[in-house]
Design an enzyme around this catalytic site. Structure first.
Site, short mmCIF file in Angstrom:
data_model
loop_
_atom_site.label_atom_id
_atom_site.label_comp_id
_atom_site.label_asym_id
_atom_site.label_seq_id
_atom_site.Cartn_x
_atom_site.Cartn_y
_atom_site.Cartn_z
N CYS A 192 0.83 -1.07 0.06
CA CYS A 192 -0.22 0.04 0.01
C CYS A 192 0.84 1.33 0.10
CB CYS A 192 -0.92 0.10 0.98
SG CYS A 192 -2.15 1.32 0.66
N CYS A 241 -6.06 2.02 -4.38
CA CYS A 241 -5.57 2.47 -3.08
C CYS A 241 -6.58 3.85 -2.48
CB CYS A 241 -4.04 3.36 -3.41
SG CYS A 241 -3.20 4.01 -1.85
#
Length: 417
Positions: free
Chosen positions: A163, A343
């Site tokens: 991430c 994201c």
């Protein structure tokens, strides 16, 4: 445990491994499946940002591994140690061997805390936080709550990491907490990123620069954290200038959130399955190993150049499962994975910018008509309620959720950019 054989053997019981096991079980109830995973707890890692920001709890993000694996899947509660692909076997740490017809490798990333000098000794005290640690994620929130003023540093190591947005997401949540308490002007907030920009995709980087400006955050690029002295409250960075010259810079802090450097697990790096950089060497569109046709990989430990996110895993699982079934039925594998990742960037305590993209930095939203750069409340509801539900109730249980993501949805907004 005695030596055993499985038609399908999976190494790693995180988001990727459990989803593959349960998805395959839904496609074919009769295949003998084994899953190697030593951990008893399974964490919803995308929730760690909002745990650190005080909008979620670790309890909400935790399940027992045993409750997630289909009862017909054999759970081998051990560490995989070495691979013998020419013999179709995996050796466990206990010394036992497990053999397979097909192997799926998805052990996730390892967090290299030791690469930052002094970090291990001070993490979880002296206002040194990290949402990447299960043991210390709640300490981030404890620290943010106690802060009244001072310098808050947020760091990001060189890519790849899981991430890529997480190092800055917690920064925005902290800044918004300070703003809501009316003390934001008493803080000096700095983003210290080893990379060259706010985000790898310029379309979103530009939009995030506005978020940074709105909070009055100072950005430092090409600044890589190399040491932390918690008691002295100083952080040391290696800064690279435009000519490639490196210097070290020391910064004092009242709070620091550290994202550790990350890499493929050591047992993968040292295995015959790894490429020169240490990642499981797979074809980026089929997820089949480039050397061993009966081995596949997905998730964070592979060589595919996509963002390492749970959203990428969600897209990879059905493609990988179908390709294994294709091989079982003497059909060719299909090149279907386009590098999709997502994201959800938490830009405040009630807004999220939903960044979705594929290989080559293509912007590929799932929702037409909505500008992907907009900070929206609807995505905050997604981040806190919708996406966790999708993860636990559908993806992990092996259901397929395919929402089309199309570059054409973003065309109009790219023109405006």
């Amino acid at each position: 445990m005695s030596d055993q054989h499985h038609t399908l053997l999976i190494v790693g019981g995180g988001a990727a491994g459990v989803s593959v096991a349960n998805n395959m079980r839904r496609q074919n109830p009769s295949i003998a499946i084994g899953l190697i995973e030593p951990a008893e707890k399974h964490y919803y890692q995308p929730g760690f940002t909002i745990i650190g920001g005080g909008a979620y709890t670790l309890k909400q993000a935790t399940r027992n591994e045993k409750d997630l694996i289909h009862p017909s899947v054999i759970w081998i509660k051990e560490y995989a140690e070495t691979f013998q692909p020419d013999e179709n076997s995996v050796t466990l740490r206990s010394g036992n061997k497990v053999t397979y017809d097909f192997l799926v490798v998805c052990p996730g990333l390892q967090l290299d805390w030791g690469k930052i000098s002094g970090l291990k000794e001070t993490l979880g005290k002296n206002n040194v936080c990290s949402n990447y640690s299960v043991d210390h994620v709640e300490y981030t929130w404890t620290t943010i709550q106690a802060m009244q003023s001072g310098t808050a540093l947020f760091t990001q190591p060189p890519m790849p990491i899981k991430c890529a947005g997480a190092p800055q997401k917690i920064m925005y949540l902290a800044a918004d907490r300070f703003r809501k308490r009316g003390i934001l002007d008493k803080f000096n907030i700095e983003f210290c990123n080893a990379g060259p920009a706010m985000f790898g995709i310029p379309f979103f980087a530009k939009a995030l620069s506005k978020v940074v400006a709105n909070y009055g955050i100072k950005t430092n690029f090409s600044s890589n954290l190399i040491a932390v002295d918690g008691e002295a409250k100083t952080a040391t960075f290696e800064v690279t200038d435009s000519d490639g010259k490196k210097t070290t810079v020391s910064k004092s802090f009242d709070m620091i959130h550290v994202t550790p450097p990350q890499s493929a697990p050591d047992f993968i790096k040292q295995s015959p399955l790894a490429n020169a950089a240490g990642w499981v060497d797979v074809h980026e569109k089929t997820l089949q190993h480039n050397k061993y046709p009966n081995i596949f990989g997905l998730g964070d430990a592979t060589s595919t150049p996509n963002a390492k996110t749970a959203a990428a895993v969600r897209k990879q699982v059905p493609i990988l499962v179908d390709n294994i079934l294709n091989l079982m039925n003497a059909k060719p594998v299909e090149e279907k994975y386009d590098g999709y990742g997502s994201c959800p960037l938490t830009t405040s305590l009630n807004t999220v910018m939903l960044a979705e993209f594929a290989y080559g930095g293509k912007v590929t939203p799932s929702f037409p008509l909505l500008d992907p750069r907009e900070n929206r409340f609807i995505w905050w509801i997604g981040k806190t309620i919708g996406f966790p539900w999708l993860y636990w109730s559908l993806m992990i249980k092996g259901y397929r959720i395919d929402i089309p993501h199309l570059e054409s949805y973003a065309k109009k907004f790219m023109k405006e950019d």
